[in-house]
Scaffold this motif. Structure first.
Motif, PDB file in Angstrom:
ATOM      1  N   THR B  53      25.180  31.594  62.195  1.00 14.61           N
ATOM      2  CA  THR B  53      25.791  31.302  60.908  1.00 14.61           C
ATOM      3  C   THR B  53      24.735  31.175  59.830  1.00 14.61           C
ATOM      4  O   THR B  53      23.666  30.620  60.072  1.00 14.61           O
ATOM      5  N   THR B  62      29.510  33.939  59.606  1.00 14.26           N
ATOM      6  CA  THR B  62      29.255  33.773  61.032  1.00 14.26           C
ATOM      7  C   THR B  62      29.387  35.118  61.721  1.00 14.26           C
ATOM      8  O   THR B  62      30.258  35.923  61.364  1.00 14.26           O
ATOM      9  N   ASN B  64      29.629  36.535  65.733  1.00 12.90           N
ATOM     10  CA  ASN B  64      29.700  36.266  67.160  1.00 12.90           C
ATOM     11  C   ASN B  64      29.758  37.616  67.870  1.00 12.90           C
ATOM     12  O   ASN B  64      30.814  38.241  67.948  1.00 12.90           O
ATOM     13  N   SER B  70      33.086  38.836  62.975  1.00 13.59           N
ATOM     14  CA  SER B  70      32.300  38.150  61.962  1.00 13.59           C
ATOM     15  C   SER B  70      33.250  37.641  60.882  1.00 13.59           C
ATOM     16  O   SER B  70      34.299  38.246  60.632  1.00 13.59           O
TER      17      SER B  70
END
Lengths: 114, 110
Positions: B53, B62, B64, B70
């Protein structure tokens, strides 16, 4: 931040004519990219390059050629322009040598093929 | 491209409120960028993330990669936040090809 300069900023071309869009970057980035942007499609990748002498096909390469004669310059060439190539074209550069692939864009070239 | 699915396609917010934009990826991505395209058409870099993040003022993003998404959060929206927001992701194949989502058109109302 990378300085990416596109020329011309606006261009009107005739159907069947040859068009060259130029891009220059001054931060010694190895990668350069050409995208086109049309309403409803976002930005689509046409060609890209890993460095001088390299050109790679993107997702929509048909009707386009690219040339990377030097680290700084990357051109997009329309040998026989068609009205369907009317669009806004963006050039970008990025330096992937340290594993960071962040890219920076020029201000775009608006091309109209009549 | 089809590998990057961005939502919503349009969003309207009142000044002072907030919301989240999202990108889902159909293939493994190694990094994501978020851009704002302003009224003049210029693409402004907001974030670059390879994981985790990042926050910058009223924006937070963020990424992932394992769960293939995102997000971009906007809080306390201001009129100048209006524009189209794009995510762009690099495939995890080492080809350094960067694919864009179709964008979210954000309108901030007084």
């Amino acid at each position: 931040e990378a300085a990416v300069t596109q020329s011309p900023r606006n261009k009107v071309a005739v159907t069947g004519g040859k068009v060259t869009l130029s891009c220059n970057q001054t931060n010694n980035h190895n990668n350069m990219y050409w995208y086109r942007q049309d309403t409803g499609h976002g930005l689509r990748l046409i060609h890209y390059s890993y460095g001088a002498g390299s050109t790679e096909k993107g997702d929509i390469p048909d009707g386009y050629k690219a040339s990377r004669p030097s680290q700084e310059n990357f051109s997009l060439i329309l040998e026989l322009a068609t009205p369907s190539q009317t669009s806004v074209y963006f050039c970008a550069s990025g330096d992937a040598r340290q594993g960071n692939t962040e890219v920076f864009f020029g201000k775009g070239t608006r091309l109209t093929v009549v | 491209g089809d590998q990057v699915e961005q939502s919503p396609s349009a969003l309207s917010l009142h000044e002072g409120t907030g919301s989240a934009l999202r990108c889902n990826f159909t293939t493994t991505m190694r990094a994501v960028q978020w851009f704002q395209q302003n009224s003049r058409g210029s693409l402004i870099n907001l974030f670059y993330l390879a994981s985790g993040t990042k926050e910058n003022g009223r924006l937070k993003s963020t990424f992932n990669s394992k769960e293939s998404y995102s997000t971009l959060h906007i809080r306390d929206a201001q009129l100048e936040d209006s524009g189209t927001y794009f995510c762009a992701a690099e495939e995890d194949y080492g080809n350094e090809k960067i694919t864009f989502g179709a964008g979210t058109k954000l309108t901030i109302k007084p």
